[in-house]
Design a protein around this motif. Sequence first.
Motif, PDB file in Angstrom:
ATOM      1  N   GLN A 141       0.828  -1.205   0.000  1.00 36.54           N
ATOM      2  CA  GLN A 141       0.000   0.000   0.000  1.00 36.54           C
ATOM      3  C   GLN A 141       0.864   1.258   0.000  1.00 36.54           C
ATOM      4  OE1 GLN A 141      -2.511   0.878   3.486  1.00 36.54           O
ATOM      5  NE2 GLN A 141      -4.265   0.948   2.088  1.00 36.54           N
ATOM      6  N   MET A 142       1.966   1.239   0.726  1.00 35.79           N
ATOM      7  CA  MET A 142       2.841   2.401   0.794  1.00 35.79           C
ATOM      8  C   MET A 142       3.683   2.575  -0.465  1.00 35.79           C
ATOM      9  SD  MET A 142       2.180   3.960   3.591  1.00 35.79           S
ATOM     10  CE  MET A 142       0.499   3.452   3.267  1.00 35.79           C
ATOM     11  N   ASP A 143       3.715   1.575  -1.322  1.00 34.88           N
ATOM     12  CA  ASP A 143       4.465   1.674  -2.582  1.00 34.88           C
ATOM     13  C   ASP A 143       3.593   2.116  -3.755  1.00 34.88           C
ATOM     14  OD1 ASP A 143       6.756   0.881  -1.309  1.00 34.88           O
ATOM     15  OD2 ASP A 143       6.693  -1.196  -1.990  1.00 34.88           O
ATOM     16  N   LEU A 144       2.334   2.408  -3.500  1.00 34.65           N
ATOM     17  CA  LEU A 144       1.400   2.698  -4.585  1.00 34.65           C
ATOM     18  C   LEU A 144       1.809   3.880  -5.455  1.00 34.65           C
ATOM     19  CD1 LEU A 144      -2.239   2.306  -3.200  1.00 34.65           C
ATOM     20  CD2 LEU A 144      -1.178   1.058  -5.076  1.00 34.65           C
ATOM     21  N   ASP A 145       2.393   4.914  -4.845  1.00 32.69           N
ATOM     22  CA  ASP A 145       2.613   6.157  -5.581  1.00 32.69           C
ATOM     23  C   ASP A 145       4.025   6.309  -6.121  1.00 32.69           C
ATOM     24  OD1 ASP A 145       3.824   6.501  -3.147  1.00 32.69           O
ATOM     25  OD2 ASP A 145       2.876   8.420  -2.686  1.00 32.69           O
ATOM     26  N   HIS A 146       4.831   5.263  -6.074  1.00 29.11           N
ATOM     27  CA  HIS A 146       6.146   5.307  -6.714  1.00 29.11           C
ATOM     28  C   HIS A 146       6.434   3.958  -7.360  1.00 29.11           C
ATOM     29  CE1 HIS A 146       6.723   4.348  -2.443  1.00 29.11           C
ATOM     30  NE2 HIS A 146       7.760   3.635  -2.792  1.00 29.11           N
ATOM     31  N   ASN A 181       6.019   6.151   8.357  1.00 32.25           N
ATOM     32  CA  ASN A 181       7.122   5.781   9.236  1.00 32.25           C
ATOM     33  C   ASN A 181       8.377   6.497   8.755  1.00 32.25           C
ATOM     34  OD1 ASN A 181       8.326   4.202   7.155  1.00 32.25           O
ATOM     35  ND2 ASN A 181       7.458   2.285   7.937  1.00 32.25           N
ATOM     36  N   HIS A 182       9.523   6.147   9.306  1.00 34.42           N
ATOM     37  CA  HIS A 182      10.770   6.848   9.013  1.00 34.42           C
ATOM     38  C   HIS A 182      11.228   6.657   7.567  1.00 34.42           C
ATOM     39  CE1 HIS A 182      11.889   2.732   9.721  1.00 34.42           C
ATOM     40  NE2 HIS A 182      13.087   2.955   9.203  1.00 34.42           N
ATOM     41  N   ASP A 183      10.704   5.650   6.880  1.00 31.17           N
ATOM     42  CA  ASP A 183      11.074   5.394   5.486  1.00 31.17           C
ATOM     43  C   ASP A 183      10.011   5.870   4.503  1.00 31.17           C
ATOM     44  OD1 ASP A 183      13.615   4.269   5.736  1.00 31.17           O
ATOM     45  OD2 ASP A 183      12.824   2.261   6.097  1.00 31.17           O
ATOM     46  N   GLN A 184       8.938   6.476   5.004  1.00 26.15           N
ATOM     47  CA  GLN A 184       7.830   6.907   4.151  1.00 26.15           C
ATOM     48  C   GLN A 184       7.601   8.406   4.320  1.00 26.15           C
ATOM     49  OE1 GLN A 184       6.500   4.758   2.115  1.00 26.15           O
ATOM     50  NE2 GLN A 184       7.272   2.850   2.995  1.00 26.15           N
ATOM     51  N   ALA A 185       7.308   9.081   3.227  1.00 28.49           N
ATOM     52  CA  ALA A 185       6.974  10.501   3.302  1.00 28.49           C
ATOM     53  C   ALA A 185       5.632  10.677   4.002  1.00 28.49           C
ATOM     54  CB  ALA A 185       6.946  11.104   1.900  1.00 28.49           C
ATOM     55  N   ARG A 186       5.248  11.925   4.248  1.00 26.57           N
ATOM     56  CA  ARG A 186       4.063  12.215   5.054  1.00 26.57           C
ATOM     57  C   ARG A 186       2.770  11.875   4.312  1.00 26.57           C
ATOM     58  NH1 ARG A 186       5.270  12.627  10.431  1.00 26.57           N
ATOM     59  NH2 ARG A 186       7.206  13.808  10.724  1.00 26.57           N
ATOM     60  N   CYS A 187       1.856  11.223   5.033  1.00 26.70           N
ATOM     61  CA  CYS A 187       0.648  10.686   4.399  1.00 26.70           C
ATOM     62  C   CYS A 187      -0.283  11.777   3.888  1.00 26.70           C
ATOM     63  CB  CYS A 187      -0.089   9.762   5.364  1.00 26.70           C
ATOM     64  SG  CYS A 187      -0.746  10.539   6.851  1.00 26.70           S
ATOM     65  N   VAL A 188      -0.376  12.909   4.562  1.00 30.67           N
ATOM     66  CA  VAL A 188      -1.264  13.986   4.108  1.00 30.67           C
ATOM     67  C   VAL A 188      -0.852  14.450   2.721  1.00 30.67           C
ATOM     68  CG1 VAL A 188      -1.995  16.367   4.530  1.00 30.67           C
ATOM     69  CG2 VAL A 188      -1.912  14.733   6.424  1.00 30.67           C
ATOM     70  N   SER A 189       0.440  14.584   2.497  1.00 28.46           N
ATOM     71  CA  SER A 189       0.942  15.046   1.200  1.00 28.46           C
ATOM     72  C   SER A 189       0.798  13.980   0.127  1.00 28.46           C
ATOM     73  CB  SER A 189       2.412  15.456   1.316  1.00 28.46           C
ATOM     74  OG  SER A 189       2.577  16.506   2.245  1.00 28.46           O
ATOM     75  N   ARG A 190       0.825  12.722   0.495  1.00 23.11           N
ATOM     76  CA  ARG A 190       0.811  11.633  -0.478  1.00 23.11           C
ATOM     77  C   ARG A 190      -0.600  11.156  -0.823  1.00 23.11           C
ATOM     78  NH1 ARG A 190       4.647   6.968   1.638  1.00 23.11           N
ATOM     79  NH2 ARG A 190       4.131   6.113  -0.416  1.00 23.11           N
ATOM     80  N   PHE A 191      -1.453  11.018   0.172  1.00 25.20           N
ATOM     81  CA  PHE A 191      -2.735  10.353  -0.040  1.00 25.20           C
ATOM     82  C   PHE A 191      -3.952  11.259   0.108  1.00 25.20           C
ATOM     83  CE2 PHE A 191       0.100   6.875   1.542  1.00 25.20           C
ATOM     84  CZ  PHE A 191       0.228   6.229   0.318  1.00 25.20           C
ATOM     85  N   ALA A 192      -3.728  12.521   0.434  1.00 25.81           N
ATOM     86  CA  ALA A 192      -4.839  13.479   0.530  1.00 25.81           C
ATOM     87  C   ALA A 192      -4.346  14.816  -0.006  1.00 25.81           C
ATOM     88  CB  ALA A 192      -5.356  13.567   1.962  1.00 25.81           C
ATOM     89  N   SER A 193      -4.454  15.886   0.767  1.00 26.92           N
ATOM     90  CA  SER A 193      -4.016  17.206   0.292  1.00 26.92           C
ATOM     91  C   SER A 193      -3.343  17.982   1.409  1.00 26.92           C
ATOM     92  CB  SER A 193      -5.212  18.007  -0.225  1.00 26.92           C
ATOM     93  OG  SER A 193      -4.827  19.337  -0.528  1.00 26.92           O
ATOM     94  N   ASP A 194      -2.140  18.515   1.102  1.00 23.73           N
ATOM     95  CA  ASP A 194      -1.465  19.376   2.067  1.00 23.73           C
ATOM     96  C   ASP A 194      -1.664  20.853   1.759  1.00 23.73           C
ATOM     97  OD1 ASP A 194       0.176  19.708  -0.129  1.00 23.73           O
ATOM     98  OD2 ASP A 194       1.907  18.687   0.759  1.00 23.73           O
ATOM     99  N   ALA A 195      -2.623  21.173   0.880  1.00 22.15           N
ATOM    100  CA  ALA A 195      -2.980  22.575   0.643  1.00 22.15           C
ATOM    101  C   ALA A 195      -3.506  23.170   1.942  1.00 22.15           C
ATOM    102  CB  ALA A 195      -4.039  22.673  -0.451  1.00 22.15           C
ATOM    103  N   PRO A 196      -3.151  24.423   2.249  1.00 27.38           N
ATOM    104  CA  PRO A 196      -3.550  25.007   3.540  1.00 27.38           C
ATOM    105  C   PRO A 196      -5.030  24.848   3.869  1.00 27.38           C
ATOM    106  CG  PRO A 196      -2.022  26.454   2.413  1.00 27.38           C
ATOM    107  CD  PRO A 196      -2.343  25.355   1.448  1.00 27.38           C
ATOM    108  N   GLN A 197      -5.906  24.956   2.866  1.00 23.52           N
ATOM    109  CA  GLN A 197      -7.342  24.886   3.147  1.00 23.52           C
ATOM    110  C   GLN A 197      -7.834  23.465   3.392  1.00 23.52           C
ATOM    111  OE1 GLN A 197      -5.899  25.558   0.265  1.00 23.52           O
ATOM    112  NE2 GLN A 197      -7.146  25.024  -1.527  1.00 23.52           N
TER     113      GLN A 197
END
Length: 609
Positions: A327-332, A374-390
């Motif tokens: 699941q954590m490898d989905l976006d690369h 985890n320490h080997d994975q980037a942040r989930c908000v930026s990867r699987f949702a949206s890190d836009a301020p709103q």
Amino acid sequence: MVNAPAEKKKLPSWWHEGTTIYQVYPASFKDDNGDGLGDLRGLINKLPYLKSLGIDTIWLSPHYKSPRVDEGYDISDYQDIHEPFGNMDDCQELIDKVHSHGLKILFDLVVNHCSDQHDWFKESRSSKTNPKRDWFHWRPAKYDADGVRHPPNNWRTCFGGSVWEWDETTEEYYLHYFVPEQPDFNWENAETRQAIYQNAVRFWLDRGVDGFRIDTSNMYSVMKYAAPPRIGAAIRDAELTLPLALEYTDFPDAPVVAPDTPWQPAGQFMTNGPRLKEYLRELRKEAFDHYDCLSMGELPHTPELEKILSYISTEAEALDCVIQFDQMDLDHSGGQYPLMKKEWKLSEFKRLAEFSQQLADPKNKAHCLSYIENHDQARCVSRFASDAPQHRVASAKMLSTYLLTLSGSIIVYEGQEIGMINAPKDWDIEADNTWREIKADAEKSGDKSLVERGREGIQLTARDHARTPVQWDSSTNAGFSTNPNAKPWMRVMESYKEGINVADQENDPNSTLNFYRRMLALRKEHKDLFILGKFQLFDKANEKSMVFSKTAQDGSRAALVVLNFSAEPQSYEVPEALKAKSEGKLLFSTLDGNGEGPLDAYEARVFLF
């Protein structure tokens, strides 16, 4: 306090019905001595905060003595502490104080490899006749028709380049799956295995550690022999020593899937080798079975349920649970450039969640473990949702609702509870050898787009995003260090000035931090549903929203979880089976709505039936 070894561990154990694990990456958690690097004393001082979250267990990433070439995963002494982090007295105090807070503590167990500065490897490389020579994998060079020296095969390391490093002292190559400074142990050597069990495992269990996250736990047995086709199946299914008298090729080449480079991905050779279960069972028998502890192993390149169960079912007598990667490898993309961005589908994310939740089904006699950071994975908000301020607060709450309603045990990574996000796109995020390899290949081929695509992938998934310091308050450098003039070992993200810090969120009842606290409390309050409940996925093909139910094992009640993974309103339907049970009652909405109408952007709702 030292644990007295029991005769044999008996289930149910302290973790058996599920535990919430909080991972601490020590360099980035909290700096107490003012040198710009996190330390054990910083963690000790923050134990009341961790207890207040509602977690049960702390997983401490490597803090052992190390040159830190790979941030502590290159260990030079399993029985000592990296000096900037503290000393053995600090470590024992940490173990004892964790227990005094009613929590458990796991250490990292890194025994696929060690540092090239470890005494064992120094002895091994000193001569071909040294007694520890066979503790590591050594092989002679291959030479082509022109007399040019080459490594024994074409395997690519996890970070790029060859898995073989030439050693001038004895004029042979040694094997390393990761960086050259991390030589791989030869687990076929029984003396090596026993030294590992005593030196790296029981040593810490005797001092009160409650278990381990086991790094690369399915890489100990190397698939280094290629069998003739007529006996291939027998060899593949074997669990004991291969009959080496038959005709085998020593360390065969991997298939060429990246023709532009001499080094080929070799996960099929590096993982799940023929003697792996033998080694894991021996590790359990020699160490884990004598303590009430948790063994939590990394399990890459293992997408089959039957294979996973062969390691973690109660009959397997190997590991207690595993960290899966699919699941954590989905976006690369993996392959030649592991961090290259790949478009992913929510339907596949959901399928993999459903697959993993099968491990929580009592009929499989196993234990499920879930995570999204985890320490080997980037942040989930930026990867699987949206890190836009709103959207980033709503996104963090939605993703936490997803994670904390899954059955079994779950892992929360440091900073995840305040919704930390990836570094800005203008930051220079490195990615080990991968980035250098991309730039070199782009220059050689003249493909300018390769650099841009590589940069885009690294900006999304590089592990450094998760290793920036935890953001404690709005003071200089987010309050990471007691010394405001100390330069943090890694740059602090500016988002700490925008409310992504612990102090600001403590005082905001609607913050991500306080939502995590409420969710962890609800998880325990409704244990029959969220920890032990049966998972059922609905509307599987929907690419915008996720709908699943959690039903108590006795069928007496159920919960419905609905999640919007998009920025647009999404409608959903309550499954007929739940409608027939009762009229659903809204337990909560992440946007504090009344539970009626379509889901708003990145909203989550949970209903009880």
